[in-house]
Structure formats: structure tokens, C-alpha cells
Design an enzyme around this catalytic site. Sequence first.
Site, mmCIF file in Angstrom:
data_model
loop_
_atom_site.group_PDB
_atom_site.id
_atom_site.type_symbol
_atom_site.label_atom_id
_atom_site.label_comp_id
_atom_site.label_asym_id
_atom_site.label_seq_id
_atom_site.Cartn_x
_atom_site.Cartn_y
_atom_site.Cartn_z
ATOM 1 N N GLY A 1 -11.328 3.560 0.452
ATOM 2 C CA GLY A 1 -12.121 4.319 0.913
ATOM 3 C C GLY A 1 -13.420 3.634 1.554
ATOM 4 O O GLY A 1 -14.433 4.224 2.028
ATOM 5 N N GLN B 1 -11.383 6.955 -4.921
ATOM 6 C CA GLN B 1 -11.988 7.769 -3.701
ATOM 7 C C GLN B 1 -13.410 8.335 -4.118
ATOM 8 O O GLN B 1 -13.821 8.207 -5.203
ATOM 9 C CB GLN B 1 -11.002 8.475 -3.172
ATOM 10 C CG GLN B 1 -9.683 7.896 -2.676
ATOM 11 C CD GLN B 1 -9.939 7.094 -1.442
ATOM 12 O OE1 GLN B 1 -11.182 6.950 -0.979
ATOM 13 N NE2 GLN B 1 -9.047 6.210 -0.963
ATOM 14 N N ASP C 1 -7.925 -7.746 0.349
ATOM 15 C CA ASP C 1 -7.083 -8.057 1.406
ATOM 16 C C ASP C 1 -7.758 -7.488 2.586
ATOM 17 O O ASP C 1 -8.790 -6.699 2.706
ATOM 18 C CB ASP C 1 -5.736 -7.154 1.039
ATOM 19 C CG ASP C 1 -6.047 -5.769 1.755
ATOM 20 O OD1 ASP C 1 -5.688 -5.436 2.713
ATOM 21 O OD2 ASP C 1 -6.545 -5.091 0.903
ATOM 22 N N HIS D 1 -5.700 -21.472 10.443
ATOM 23 C CA HIS D 1 -6.934 -22.109 9.980
ATOM 24 C C HIS D 1 -7.602 -21.018 8.953
ATOM 25 O O HIS D 1 -7.978 -21.092 7.926
ATOM 26 C CB HIS D 1 -7.573 -22.390 11.088
ATOM 27 C CG HIS D 1 -9.185 -22.328 10.916
ATOM 28 N ND1 HIS D 1 -9.665 -23.657 9.949
ATOM 29 C CD2 HIS D 1 -10.033 -21.275 10.937
ATOM 30 C CE1 HIS D 1 -10.803 -23.313 9.910
ATOM 31 N NE2 HIS D 1 -11.443 -22.047 10.499
ATOM 32 N N ASP E 1 0.760 -1.414 0.085
ATOM 33 C CA ASP E 1 -0.006 -0.040 -0.049
ATOM 34 C C ASP E 1 0.844 1.163 -0.136
ATOM 35 O O ASP E 1 2.118 1.133 0.155
ATOM 36 C CB ASP E 1 -1.120 0.078 1.180
ATOM 37 C CG ASP E 1 -0.205 0.127 2.567
ATOM 38 O OD1 ASP E 1 1.056 0.377 2.493
ATOM 39 O OD2 ASP E 1 -0.743 -0.223 3.521
ATOM 40 N N SER E 2 0.245 2.051 0.023
ATOM 41 C CA SER E 2 0.978 3.840 -0.142
ATOM 42 C C SER E 2 1.287 4.416 1.120
ATOM 43 O O SER E 2 2.357 5.227 1.313
ATOM 44 C CB SER E 2 0.258 4.583 -0.913
ATOM 45 O OG SER E 2 -0.689 5.080 -0.253
ATOM 46 N N GLY E 3 0.981 3.831 2.258
ATOM 47 C CA GLY E 3 1.042 4.630 3.565
ATOM 48 C C GLY E 3 -0.067 5.712 3.804
ATOM 49 O O GLY E 3 -0.143 6.146 4.870
ATOM 50 N N GLY E 4 -0.755 5.745 2.742
ATOM 51 C CA GLY E 4 -1.927 6.648 2.811
ATOM 52 C C GLY E 4 -2.974 6.499 3.801
ATOM 53 O O GLY E 4 -3.321 7.233 4.573
#
Length: 376
Positions: free
Chosen positions: A221, A194, A271, A340, A92-95
Site C-alpha cells: 500500500g 496495510q 521490487d 542496463h 504477489d497475491s493478485g490483490g
Amino acid sequence: MKFFNIEKTSEGKARAGEITTDHGKIQTPIFMPVGTVASVKTVHQRELKEDIKAQIILGNTYHLYLRPGMETMQDAGGLHKFMNWDLPILTDSGGFQVFSLASNRKMTEEGARFKSHIDGSYHMFSPERSMEIQRQIGADIFMAFDECTPYPCEYNQAKSSMELTHRWLKRCIDWTNDNPEIYGHKQRLFPIVQGSTYSDLRKISAEVISEAGAEGNAIGGLSVGEPEEEMYRITDEVTDILPKEKPRYLMGVGTPWNILESIGLGIDMMDCVMPTRNARNAMLFTWQGVMNLKNEKWKRDFSPLDEFGTSFVDKEYSKAYLRHLFVSKEYLAKQIASIHNLAFYLDLVKVAREHIIAGDFYQWKDSVVPVLRQRL
């Protein structure tokens, strides 16, 4: 070599495909375990690959930037070598992490200035800096730097935030085009749609993101507190616009039923920390429903943990034993439960893929979702 190939489309939007990266192929739809700090919590890389059957995992730009830091990352030869994982990785971008530090960050046109949750030191993430860090991490797929809005969110705030994300995207693309990969494998940038829960904003954002011409696209978002119906509605509207020939990644989703519904709306990649986080709190997801292993009812249940489970823990340990470990606060409990849940999530998308190919996905989904939701 084509990055994304659609093998079968269903009678609706669901599709089965294949993503090809320099670190291997990914069968879609796919769930991606989250390895925030170069580790999927409590799980060995060998278990991820051989038992859970993970095909791609996530790394977190914000956390890896703070620890171990980019000098160590580059000296190691990138995240793949650092954590000994030779399959695909997405960062991810850290955003989102910067967004979650609401009281410790300041947003400007330039980027986000924030305070480290580790030692209180100040740092700056701009679109260019996020791209540079993700180059140094070396993920196969990396995300454009965006601003994620909270829920609920006022219309004007959502609109200005979306427009900022679009301006930042251009800077991300420009930096990426000017700065080649550093570890010899191809990295692919995904921009992020977004617009909160506003249909008109999501439509505008999806069109802007589509026009960027990236090899894949993400929807951000969502899963930030809005009702499930809102998440499904927005996902449905956005996948109507995003290019059909490119993979679509719904970020941060979700429960097993969220995953199946999202696949039905045309999502290829998902994810979430839920399978591991809930596992550490004794919540197990199964084909029969959701189990709370701390409940008294499992105290003398010596049957296998999950007779339909695909991992070794499902056959080798009983419900009573795992309950005992949780009650005793043994670390092994979290490990067994995490293996599991992750194996179940990967099995879930594998079976969903089989039903898409067979042509009966929606009929199967509608029959299985109510069962997945029930509490055992």
C-alpha cells in the site's frame, strides 16, 4: 536450515543478511526484477542470471492465472520449469492487480470478483483461491491475499480495508497449513502490512502481522502516489515494529534513491517495474544520475553507454547508438536499456550491502543519493 540470517547490522536500521530457499541463497538487501507474465520484459533468463546477476525474480498471480492458466502451469511442473529459471521466485497475491481494476471488480468479505482485462470474462479471487493458485505456480515466497487502498484514502476506508486484510490473512494461513506444497520444494507465506498513510493503523497492522508468526513480512500500500516523505515515514514506523530477525519486503519500490533510503530504514527486499518500464521509454539510471537517451545531446556521444556499468551493453554500445535505436523505434533499444537498468539496480543493492558490512552505509548513502537524482 535457517530461512534468514543477519550477517551485519549498521549503526542504524540497515542490515546485510542472507535468505536461504530451496532454489538458492539471496544476499540482502536485494532488488527483485519483475517478471509479470513469466518473463522480465525484453530480457532473457540467461541475461538475468549471468549478466544482470538477479538472485530472485517476481511472478504475478493475476496475470499467470489468466495466461497461461493453471492447467498449463501444473503440466509444466510449476513456474520455475515453465520459464526455465532455477533460482528463487516470489509471487504477489493478485490483490494489487485486482485493486487496480477498480471499475471492473466488486469486493466482498468472501473476496474479489473481477473482469478479465483480456476477454472480459468474470473470475473470483478469495484468500483461499489466491493461495491455491500460488501453490500451483510454486514460488519460493508467496504473498497473503490483501486489499490495497488508493492514495489518498479516507481514514475509515483505510481502517475497514486493513481489518479485511487481517481477516483474509487468517484464511490464507489456514488454507496454507491444510494444503501442502505440490512440487517438492518449500514455499513460505509472507503477510502484508496495510493501513494507508495513517500511523495508528500501520502500527495496529504491523502488530497483527508480527503476531501471525510468518517467516517474513511485507509492507504494502505504499508507492501508490503518496509523497516520498510519507512513504519513508510509514516504512520507518512499521520496521520499528516488525520482527528484526525476519526479512522485510517493501512492495513496489522504487527509484534508486527510494531503494537506498528504504534500506536505511531496515528494508531487506524490494521490487519495482520502474527499471524496465523506464528503460523502454529511454530513461537510464546510472551512478552519475538519470539519462534521457532521446535527448539531442547524446546524438554524437560515441562514448560507452555507461563507463561505470556492470553489464556487457554498457561497454559494447555507445550513447549515440542507443539514441539512434530509440529514435528509429528499434526493439533492440528497449532490450539494451532494460539490461542496463536492471544491472544497475542489482549493482546498487550490492554496493549498498558492501557499505553496510564496511560500517559506513549512511555516510555513503547521503553522499550518493543527490548524485543519483540529478538529470544528466
